[in-house]
Design a protein around this motif. Structure first.
Motif, short mmCIF file in Angstrom:
data_model
loop_
_atom_site.label_atom_id
_atom_site.label_comp_id
_atom_site.label_asym_id
_atom_site.label_seq_id
_atom_site.Cartn_x
_atom_site.Cartn_y
_atom_site.Cartn_z
N VAL A 9 -17.48 -17.69 -94.38
CA VAL A 9 -18.53 -17.57 -95.43
C VAL A 9 -18.28 -16.05 -95.59
CG1 VAL A 9 -20.95 -17.31 -95.81
CG2 VAL A 9 -20.21 -19.32 -94.71
N ILE A 10 -18.30 -15.62 -96.99
CA ILE A 10 -18.02 -14.28 -97.30
C ILE A 10 -19.59 -13.74 -97.14
CG2 ILE A 10 -17.55 -12.85 -99.39
CD1 ILE A 10 -15.70 -15.07 -100.27
N TYR A 24 -19.00 -20.32 -99.42
CA TYR A 24 -17.95 -20.64 -98.19
C TYR A 24 -16.47 -20.63 -98.76
CZ TYR A 24 -17.34 -25.57 -99.44
OH TYR A 24 -17.15 -26.51 -100.08
N GLY A 25 -15.46 -20.55 -97.76
CA GLY A 25 -13.94 -20.69 -98.15
C GLY A 25 -13.34 -20.91 -97.07
N TYR A 26 -11.92 -20.85 -97.00
CA TYR A 26 -11.23 -21.41 -96.24
C TYR A 26 -9.92 -20.27 -95.81
CZ TYR A 26 -13.19 -25.79 -96.47
OH TYR A 26 -14.21 -26.74 -96.47
N ILE A 27 -9.63 -19.91 -94.85
CA ILE A 27 -8.47 -18.90 -94.49
C ILE A 27 -7.16 -19.81 -94.83
CG2 ILE A 27 -7.34 -17.40 -92.85
CD1 ILE A 27 -10.31 -16.57 -93.45
N ILE A 28 -6.52 -19.10 -95.75
CA ILE A 28 -5.21 -19.91 -96.37
C ILE A 28 -3.98 -19.06 -95.78
CG2 ILE A 28 -6.31 -21.52 -98.14
CD1 ILE A 28 -4.98 -19.55 -100.22
N ALA A 29 -4.30 -17.61 -95.50
CA ALA A 29 -2.85 -16.86 -95.43
C ALA A 29 -3.66 -15.67 -94.85
CB ALA A 29 -2.19 -16.34 -96.55
N TYR A 30 -2.82 -14.77 -94.04
CA TYR A 30 -2.96 -13.47 -93.50
C TYR A 30 -2.19 -12.57 -94.47
CZ TYR A 30 -3.90 -16.13 -89.16
OH TYR A 30 -4.78 -16.95 -88.17
N ASP A 31 -2.71 -11.39 -94.55
CA ASP A 31 -1.98 -10.35 -95.38
C ASP A 31 -1.60 -9.40 -94.31
OD1 ASP A 31 -1.03 -8.67 -97.17
OD2 ASP A 31 -2.78 -8.23 -98.12
N VAL A 58 -15.76 -11.24 -93.88
CA VAL A 58 -16.07 -12.63 -93.83
C VAL A 58 -16.48 -13.03 -92.15
CG1 VAL A 58 -14.27 -13.56 -95.46
CG2 VAL A 58 -13.59 -13.02 -93.09
N GLU A 59 -17.27 -14.04 -92.21
CA GLU A 59 -17.64 -14.44 -90.66
C GLU A 59 -17.53 -16.06 -90.86
OE1 GLU A 59 -18.41 -14.32 -87.33
OE2 GLU A 59 -18.77 -12.35 -88.28
N VAL A 63 -20.59 -19.36 -86.43
CA VAL A 63 -21.31 -18.41 -85.95
C VAL A 63 -22.70 -18.12 -86.96
CG1 VAL A 63 -21.32 -15.88 -85.63
CG2 VAL A 63 -19.12 -17.12 -85.11
N LEU A 64 -22.39 -18.24 -88.23
CA LEU A 64 -23.60 -17.97 -89.16
C LEU A 64 -24.77 -19.05 -88.73
CD1 LEU A 64 -21.96 -16.87 -92.23
CD2 LEU A 64 -23.16 -15.34 -90.61
N LEU A 65 -24.44 -20.29 -88.54
CA LEU A 65 -24.97 -21.32 -88.37
C LEU A 65 -25.93 -21.20 -87.07
CD1 LEU A 65 -23.28 -24.44 -89.62
CD2 LEU A 65 -25.26 -23.57 -90.62
#
Length: 127
Positions: A9-10, A24-31, A58-59, A63-65
């Motif tokens: 979640v942002i 909410y979103g999904y991690i799709i790549a690392y920078d 982002v978290e 954890v947020l729930l």
């Protein structure tokens, strides 16, 4: 560091890049660029876009729930303490000692035989 594909979640927009805070979103790549402040590329399905975000923005959803469940539980205990006029419970919750001590279960303790007890006493006495 979050794993690829994890639901996040942002929670903030520290660099004011118009991130959809609360979505909410999904991690799709690392920078992995060392010259860049952004850690992840996050796909937000509600906006049909990818966003570069730093790790602090982002978290994990889990954890947020968990934090929200703990907050709701604490508020419910405070309401109960106030309704029942239980001053001791209220003070424990406000101080942060909300954990109720569990009574020790005597049946779960290992019972020593008389011979084992005498052997341990003799061993300690000999040392």
């Amino acid at each position: 560091m979050f794993k690829l594909g994890e639901k996040v979640v942002i929670v903030s927009d520290q660099y004011e890049q118009n991130l959809p805070v609360g979505e909410y979103g999904y991690i799709i790549a690392y920078d992995r660029n060392a010259d860049n402040v952004f850690d992840y590329v996050v796909r937000v399905p509600a906006h049909n876009r990818n966003f570069l975000v730093p790790g602090l923005d982002v978290e994990l959803d889990k954890v947020l729930l968990k934090l929200e469940a703990d907050r709701v539980e604490r508020e419910a205990l405070i309401d109960y303490a106030l309704a029942t006029r239980n001053e001791e419970l209220f003070n424990r919750i406000v101080r942060g000692d909300a954990e109720v001590p569990e009574e020790e279960d005597l049946s779960s303790k290992d019972v020593q035989t008389r011979e084992d007890f005498i052997r341990q006493v003799n061993l300690k006495a000999w040392i």
